[in-house]
Motif scaffolding. Structure first.
Motif: not given
Length: 179
Positions: A55-56, A58-60, A62-63, A67, A70
């Motif tokens: 989850a981290a 997938l969140l970080v 792209p930021m 992306g 991943i």
């Protein structure tokens, strides 16, 4: 190595998990239960850790503008958590906690008097113990956390009731009073 707690054992030996690293029971101390890690719970805890890592990623990623990478991050998380789980498994399963009529005896010299036990709570698949002084211990990867909590609390409460009963049955002579 030195022996900072004066346990009579060398520091390396006391570090290794297993019965050799445990504080011995006192004379007359009665063993009531032994709490061991559960294999199914261990692997589900590792899966939860991997899911949080994923989850981290997938969140970080792209930021950070990564992306397209991943998949590499996810692969890294799963490999890292899986490898760690395999490497520490033997150490985790060598740890046990013993409940006696007086205290909890844990791995590597850990111990907690039942009379000093203030809080017993569930923490995911583990049980956290907190003493009067704020010292915290964790009994990890348990199959039945509620059953372990109930057993520990019953032993603590039985010890407190016994202490109150001993105190209430003292005579004035026992207390040093004269008539």
């Amino acid at each position: 190595m030195s022996d900072p707690k004066n346990t009579g054992r060398d520091g390396v030996h006391a570090y290794r998990p297993g019965p050799e690293s445990e504080v011995p029971k006192a004379e007359g101390e009665v063993l009531q239960a032994v709490f061991l890690p559960d294999l199914r719970r261990y692997w589900s805890d590792q899966a939860a850790l991997a899911a949080m890592g994923a989850a981290a990623v997938l969140l970080v990623m792209p930021m950070l503008g990564k992306g397209s990478q991943i998949w590499a991050g996810l692969l890294g998380v799963f490999l890292a958590v899986g490898l760690r789980a395999l490497l520490v498994k033997s150490e985790v399963f060598a740890r046990r906690w013993q409940l006696t009529d007086r205290r909890l005896i844990g791995p590597q010299g850990r111990q907690l008097a039942l009379g000093d036990l203030v809080t017993v709570r569930r923490l995911f698949g583990d049980v956290q113990l907190v003493s009067r002084t704020g010292q915290k211990h964790l009994i990890k990867h348990l199959a039945d956390t509620q059953g372990v909590m109930d057993t520990i609390l019953a032993a603590r409460d039985a010890g407190q009731a016994e202490a109150h009963q001993r105190r209430d049955t003292r005579t004035p002579t026992d207390l040093g009073e004269t008539a």
